[in-house]
Design a protein around this motif. Structure first.
Motif, PDB file in Angstrom:
ATOM      1  N   GLU A 134       0.922  -1.381   0.045  1.00  0.00           N
ATOM      2  CA  GLU A 134       0.075   0.099  -0.039  1.00  0.00           C
ATOM      3  C   GLU A 134       0.969   1.257   0.034  1.00  0.00           C
ATOM      4  OE1 GLU A 134      -2.726  -0.249   3.301  1.00  0.00           O
ATOM      5  OE2 GLU A 134      -2.967  -2.508   2.877  1.00  0.00           O
ATOM      6  N   PHE A 135       2.092   1.142   0.061  1.00  0.00           N
ATOM      7  CA  PHE A 135       2.983   2.382  -0.052  1.00  0.00           C
ATOM      8  C   PHE A 135       3.593   2.746  -1.377  1.00  0.00           C
ATOM      9  CE2 PHE A 135       4.817   0.391   4.154  1.00  0.00           C
ATOM     10  CZ  PHE A 135       3.647   0.610   4.844  1.00  0.00           C
ATOM     11  N   ALA A 136       3.628   4.239  -1.297  1.00  0.00           N
ATOM     12  CA  ALA A 136       4.162   4.762  -2.617  1.00  0.00           C
ATOM     13  C   ALA A 136       5.781   4.624  -2.660  1.00  0.00           C
ATOM     14  CB  ALA A 136       3.526   6.299  -2.602  1.00  0.00           C
ATOM     15  N   ALA A 137       6.391   4.668  -1.554  1.00  0.00           N
ATOM     16  CA  ALA A 137       7.789   4.577  -1.672  1.00  0.00           C
ATOM     17  C   ALA A 137       8.167   4.635  -0.163  1.00  0.00           C
ATOM     18  CB  ALA A 137       8.427   5.777  -2.434  1.00  0.00           C
ATOM     19  N   ALA A 138       9.365   4.641   0.036  1.00  0.00           N
ATOM     20  CA  ALA A 138       9.930   4.845   1.534  1.00  0.00           C
ATOM     21  C   ALA A 138      11.453   5.584   1.353  1.00  0.00           C
ATOM     22  CB  ALA A 138       9.909   3.529   2.277  1.00  0.00           C
ATOM     23  N   LEU A 139      11.745   6.105   2.268  1.00  0.00           N
ATOM     24  CA  LEU A 139      13.246   6.858   2.478  1.00  0.00           C
ATOM     25  C   LEU A 139      14.148   5.907   3.386  1.00  0.00           C
ATOM     26  CD1 LEU A 139      14.677   9.305   1.166  1.00  0.00           C
ATOM     27  CD2 LEU A 139      14.663   9.978   3.615  1.00  0.00           C
ATOM     28  N   TYR A 140      15.314   5.763   2.879  1.00  0.00           N
ATOM     29  CA  TYR A 140      15.967   4.870   4.079  1.00  0.00           C
ATOM     30  C   TYR A 140      16.913   5.778   4.310  1.00  0.00           C
ATOM     31  CZ  TYR A 140      19.402   1.907   6.484  1.00  0.00           C
ATOM     32  OH  TYR A 140      19.983   1.698   7.723  1.00  0.00           O
ATOM     33  N   SER A 141      17.369   6.031   5.547  1.00  0.00           N
ATOM     34  CA  SER A 141      18.576   6.931   6.285  1.00  0.00           C
ATOM     35  C   SER A 141      19.328   6.050   6.967  1.00  0.00           C
ATOM     36  CB  SER A 141      18.014   8.035   7.088  1.00  0.00           C
ATOM     37  OG  SER A 141      18.976   8.796   7.817  1.00  0.00           O
ATOM     38  N   PRO A 142      20.917   6.132   6.569  1.00  0.00           N
ATOM     39  CA  PRO A 142      21.414   5.323   7.473  1.00  0.00           C
ATOM     40  C   PRO A 142      21.755   5.996   8.844  1.00  0.00           C
ATOM     41  CG  PRO A 142      22.954   6.480   5.775  1.00  0.00           C
ATOM     42  CD  PRO A 142      21.532   7.082   5.721  1.00  0.00           C
ATOM     43  N   HIS A 143      21.673   7.111   9.180  1.00  0.00           N
ATOM     44  CA  HIS A 143      22.511   7.979  10.229  1.00  0.00           C
ATOM     45  C   HIS A 143      21.650   7.710  11.640  1.00  0.00           C
ATOM     46  CE1 HIS A 143      23.891  10.540   7.170  1.00  0.00           C
ATOM     47  NE2 HIS A 143      22.962  10.593   6.626  1.00  0.00           N
ATOM     48  N   GLU A 144      20.436   7.272  11.820  1.00  0.00           N
ATOM     49  CA  GLU A 144      19.925   7.017  13.194  1.00  0.00           C
ATOM     50  C   GLU A 144      20.327   6.125  14.130  1.00  0.00           C
ATOM     51  OE1 GLU A 144      18.496   8.136  10.292  1.00  0.00           O
ATOM     52  OE2 GLU A 144      18.020   9.917  11.097  1.00  0.00           O
TER      53      GLU A 144
END
Ligand SMILES: Cc1cc2nc3c(=O)[nH]c(=O)nc-3n(C[C@H](O)[C@H](O)[C@H](O)COP(=O)(O)OP(=O)(O)OC[C@H]3O[C@@H](n4cnc5c(N)ncnc54)[C@H](O)[C@@H]3O)c2cc1C
Length: 379
Positions: A134-144
């Protein structure tokens, strides 16, 4: 008469993350440090939060810069202080095309340079259990980084005491702080410099100075969900509602269209400041939140209706049955309309430091380095 040889170089009021960060920065400079707190153990915002050290999504400029530096310090001290890092990174899922547009714009920005836009078909490679279809995309961040604050804060205090000889005076109220003298409920403490990190107590020390900033307090609802079959590979997860709260996204032009659509579709969530953060604990339970209600003295009540809004967003992001709620709590932090934090200097030897946004776990270490540089010069 004032003792010409103060017992301590630096006295810090408050043993939350802000006070402990200043204690670390001072101790690393070889200063003799005392930390004074009215409670027997940390009990404020610093142990009620997600323990989510967030870089991606912090406001462009000082907020983002401080978060990057603070994250670096967390990574340095966590092994030495025996603080487990339970999760790394962030998966920001876009449930709507308008949210995808925000993530695309963020990815093109310098703040998104090290992040990755993840197509729906690839999201499961970061961990199963989401409604990826059901998602349009995601963003993966490596920082957290994610730590368990209720354990991390006591361990950080123990590390400061054992490694650097920092003195802790607990169950001690500071009634006045005018270096080199602090009047406390247990007598006088002397120190060359004083740093007041009072959290959201605006009335005990230097209330006139703090009043000038027009602060208020923010109350948040938090939940813990029973250990479940949560995929351990998943990083902390956030969703569309977070993109209109976190300034790093919400100040992008693309956020306007998302805001309009969310207002129409999730107006009650927005009215209660609800967005979604889901982080995992060592026993595979989940810490889920949160909401935002503002008042000079927030009421002590936690209506279930607010928790239901948080769980509603959880259920739109995570597949499968909703795990049982096993713990609920609220927390409060200092809040300002016009700034993320403030450093007020009634005199050269006295600094008052307040984190006036929900970013203290993410930025305090960097703020503390700046305050120490102001007090004692650059390293
Ligand atoms: C529910 C919740 C979720 C959050 N999530 C996040 C997150 O994921 N990431 C993030 O970066 N930030 C988050 N935050 C914000 C973050 O927790 C706060 O910004 C931060 O903890 C503030 O730290 P502090 O040390 O200033 O305050 P506190 O932790 O409140 O500590 C202040 C201390 O000062 C002491 N004190 C005050 N006055 C005196 C006095 N006169 N004498 C003696 N002692 C005194 C108090 O007893 C207290 O222990 C969240 C906050 C909450 C409430």
């Amino acid at each position: 008469m004032t003792n010409p040889h103060p017992t301590f170089d630096v006295a810090i009021v408050g043993a939350g993350i802000c006070g402990l960060a200043h204690a670390l920065a001072a101790a690393r400079r070889g200063k003799r440090v005392v930390v004074i707190d009215r409670d027997a153990q940390a009990n404020g915002a610093s142990v009620r939060n997600f323990g989510f050290v967030t870089v991606t999504g912090q406001q462009r400029g000082d907020g983002w810069r401080r978060a990057r530096r603070s994250r670096q310090i967390w990574a340095e001290i966590a092994p030495a202080a025996k603080i487990p890092v339970l999760q790394r990174g962030l998966l920001m899922v876009a449930r709507r095309p308008e949210a995808r547009a925000v993530l695309e714009e963020f990815r093109r920005d310098e703040m998104g340079a090290e992040c990755k836009l993840v197509e729906p078909g690839e999201i499961d490679s970061y961990g199963q259990g989401l409604r990826t279809g059901e998602f349009a995309a995601a963003l993966y961040s490596p920082h957290e980084l994610r730590v368990e604050s209720r354990e991390a804060i006591p361990r950080l205090a123990a590390y400061l005491s054992e490694r650097f000889g920092v003195t802790f005076l607990r169950e001690t109220v500071v009634r006045s702080a005018a270096p080199p003298r602090l009047e406390t409920s247990r007598g006088i403490v002397e120190a060359e410099a004083v740093i007041v990190c009072p959290g959201d107590d605006f009335h005990t020390l230097h209330p006139d100075r703090i009043a000038a900033y027009g602060l208020t307090r923010c109350k948040l609802h938090m939940l813990r969900l029973a250990p479940d079959s949560f995929d351990e590979r998943l990083p902390p997860v956030m969703s569309d509602l977070g993109m209109i709260r976190y300034l790093g996204y919400s100040e992008l032009p693309a956020a306007e269209a998302l805001r309009k659509r969310l207002q129409a579709e999730q107006g009650e969530h927005i009215a209660n400041g609800v967005h979604l953060i889901v982080v995992r604990s060592a026993d595979n339970s989940l810490v889920v939140g949160d909401s935002h209600h503002y008042a000079a003295t927030p009421d002590p009540f936690a209506p279930t209706q607010i928790d239901d809004l948080i769980l509603d967003e959880y259920a739109r992001v995570f597949a499968g049955p909703l795990p049982r709620v096993v713990e609920r709590w609220t927390g409060t932090y200092a809040s300002a309309r016009d700034r993320l934090m403030l450093v007020d200097k009634p005199s050269d030897a006295l600094h008052i430091v307040l984190i006036t946004s929900g970013t203290g776990a993410s930025t305090s270490f960097a703020i503390a380095e700046e305050v120490l540089a102001d007090l004692f010069g650059p390293l």
